[in-house]
Design a protein around this motif. Structure first.
Motif, PDB file in Angstrom:
ATOM      1  N   VAL A  14      -3.728  -5.126  -0.324  1.00  0.00           N
ATOM      2  CA  VAL A  14      -3.243  -5.876   0.675  1.00  0.00           C
ATOM      3  C   VAL A  14      -3.992  -6.975   0.899  1.00  0.00           C
ATOM      4  CG1 VAL A  14      -2.859  -5.532   3.127  1.00  0.00           C
ATOM      5  CG2 VAL A  14      -2.695  -3.435   1.807  1.00  0.00           C
ATOM      6  N   LEU A  40      -1.371  -9.021   6.338  1.00  0.00           N
ATOM      7  CA  LEU A  40      -1.573  -8.089   7.394  1.00  0.00           C
ATOM      8  C   LEU A  40      -1.639  -8.478   8.848  1.00  0.00           C
ATOM      9  CD1 LEU A  40      -1.943  -4.962   8.036  1.00  0.00           C
ATOM     10  CD2 LEU A  40      -4.342  -5.238   7.571  1.00  0.00           C
ATOM     11  N   ARG A  91      -6.131   2.173  -0.874  1.00  0.00           N
ATOM     12  CA  ARG A  91      -5.805   0.755  -0.589  1.00  0.00           C
ATOM     13  C   ARG A  91      -7.125  -0.251  -0.225  1.00  0.00           C
ATOM     14  NH1 ARG A  91      -2.770  -0.747   5.064  1.00  0.00           N
ATOM     15  NH2 ARG A  91      -4.552   0.116   6.012  1.00  0.00           N
ATOM     16  N   GLU A 136      -3.170   0.358  -4.035  1.00  0.00           N
ATOM     17  CA  GLU A 136      -2.527  -0.622  -3.182  1.00  0.00           C
ATOM     18  C   GLU A 136      -3.427  -2.016  -2.466  1.00  0.00           C
ATOM     19  OE1 GLU A 136       0.084  -1.180   0.972  1.00  0.00           O
ATOM     20  OE2 GLU A 136      -0.948   0.658   0.618  1.00  0.00           O
TER      21      GLU A 136
END
Length: 423
Positions: free
Chosen positions: A279, A284, A250, A277
């Motif tokens: 983000v 977030l 990530r 992934e």
């Protein structure tokens, strides 16, 4: 008519038929873009013109989205070459406002059968120019320096090099590697160091475990936007190899430009093999505030408005989450822009425009700050480090401060950020 068929009798043959002496690169380009160009050119609408930030300040029809497509029609007809038009395509920020305003997008289902992709067209023409040996001096020098240093040649107090790419994190004790890493763009790593320091400390306060890359290079997005595709691909291959070597699953991204590169360019390069992934940090943070993990309590007495970074609002549809963050900060008086027109605003800092046309970027930023001044605010908040340099320069003349949203949240969380603000 099928998607692969030309859109007009002229597109079916003419100069592109027997005896055509175009280069293979030009022939491939025209095959890819002929239909889209004819659909834009034949529709005759110019809705895109009035929302284009370059057109708003120059009124130069040669730099309008419609003209960018019309040039392709002229190239297909043998009236122009890439050498004739390459310089015009410098004058685009890649904001994507034209695509949102285009009736091809608004009226899907009728004879407008193609979604106009002006941003992709501009990148493709720039690439064709580079492949044809036609370079813009600013773009060429910028990418030469990026190639040498593995990072963009941003202006700041820290020398731009691999040795200094993690200097912004001095004293924070961040590890290298791990399943989750924080990727910090060149502008923030070397110039706006207070931004990644704020992000890192907020994430740590929220209990998010993350590290840094072993050997981080520029994401490659700017090279791709300026037409240097081979360089962009090499940088992407390096970064992905570094992630895989470190077991990264990530990647946290604070910069909208990196976010677009990692979610659009990298999947196009690597296909199904790209399983990382991505983000966006501001999304977030909005979630962490919503679930109570983060609670801003320190009042921040400012009167603000929010500047939507083009690559978040227009390109990726991210506009609600930054506003949720701002509305959670006590002490702010928030005067939001008109939601009907806000998405048409731009800082002028994207698409390589400030590299080749800094004076044009300054005019666009000035126009944006005039709209903020009309709201009688003392602060404009952004979520994009690249936009904040020209906006801050324009803001000084209007007594408006420019603050990154991550820094503002850190202040309300009682975090002492430190680092350079770049202002």
């Amino acid at each position: 008519m099928t998607d692969s068929e030309p859109c007009s009798p002229a597109g079916a043959g003419g100069p592109a038929g027997d005896g055509d002496r175009r280069s293979p690169a030009t022939a491939e380009f025209l095959a890819d873009w002929r239909n889209a160009a004819y659909n834009c050119f034949s529709s005759g609408h110019k809705f895109c013109r009035e929302v284009c930030p370059v057109m708003q300040v120059t009124r130069n029809e040669s730099w309008s989205p419609t003209a960018f497509h019309a040039n392709v029609v002229a190239m297909e007809q043998g009236e122009l070459t890439v050498e004739d038009v390459a310089e015009d395509y410098v004058n685009c920020t890649g904001c994507g406002a034209c695509e949102l305003r285009c009736p091809n997008t608004l009226f899907t289902g009728d004879f407008y059968r193609f979604r106009t992709r002006t941003v992709d067209l501009v990148k493709r023409v720039r690439a064709l120019a580079v492949e044809s040996g036609v370079h813009q001096p600013g773009h060429r020098r910028w990418n030469e320096l990026t190639e040498q240093r593995a990072h963009e040649p941003v202006l700041g107090d820290v020398p731009v090099s691999q040795e200094h790419v993690r200097d912004w994190a001095h004293g924070l004790g961040l590890p290298v590697g791990g399943e989750t890493i924080l990727f910090v763009d060149c502008e923030a790593a070397f110039h706006r160091t207070s931004v990644p320091r704020a992000v890192a400390q907020i994430l740590r306060l929220a209990g998010v475990e993350f590290g840094l890359m072993g050997e981080q290079w520029c994401c490659g997005g700017p090279a791709a936007e300026m037409g240097y595709r081979d360089q962009a691909r090499r940088f992407a291959e390096h970064n992905l190899a570094d992630w895989r070597a470190g077991g990264v699953r990530r990647v946290l991204v604070l910069d909208p430009h990196d976010y677009v590169t990692f979610t659009e360019d990298y999947p196009a390069y690597f296909g199904d093999a790209y399983d990382v992934e991505i983000v966006l940090v501001v999304e977030l943070l909005a979630k962490l505030i919503e679930d109570g993990t983060l609670t801003p309590t320190v009042p921040v007495p400012r009167t603000i408005t929010y500047h939507d970074p083009c690559r978040l609002n227009k390109r990726k549809g991210v506009w609600q989450e930054p506003r949720r963050v701002l509305r959670a900060i006590p002490g702010l008086t928030f005067h939001d822009e008109d939601r009907v027109t806000q998405w048409s605003y731009c800082s002028g800092a994207g698409g390589g425009l400030p590299v080749e046309r800094p004076e044009l970027t300054a005019r666009i930023s000035g126009s944006r700050m005039d709209r903020a001044a009309a709201l009688e605010v003392d602060t404009l908040v952004s979520a994009c480090p690249w936009s904040e340099r020209p906006l801050a320069e324009a803001g000084r003349a209007r007594s408006i401060d420019v603050v990154d949203i991550h820094e503002l949240l850190a202040e309300s969380l009682g975090i002492e950020v430190g680092g350079s603000t770049g202002r």
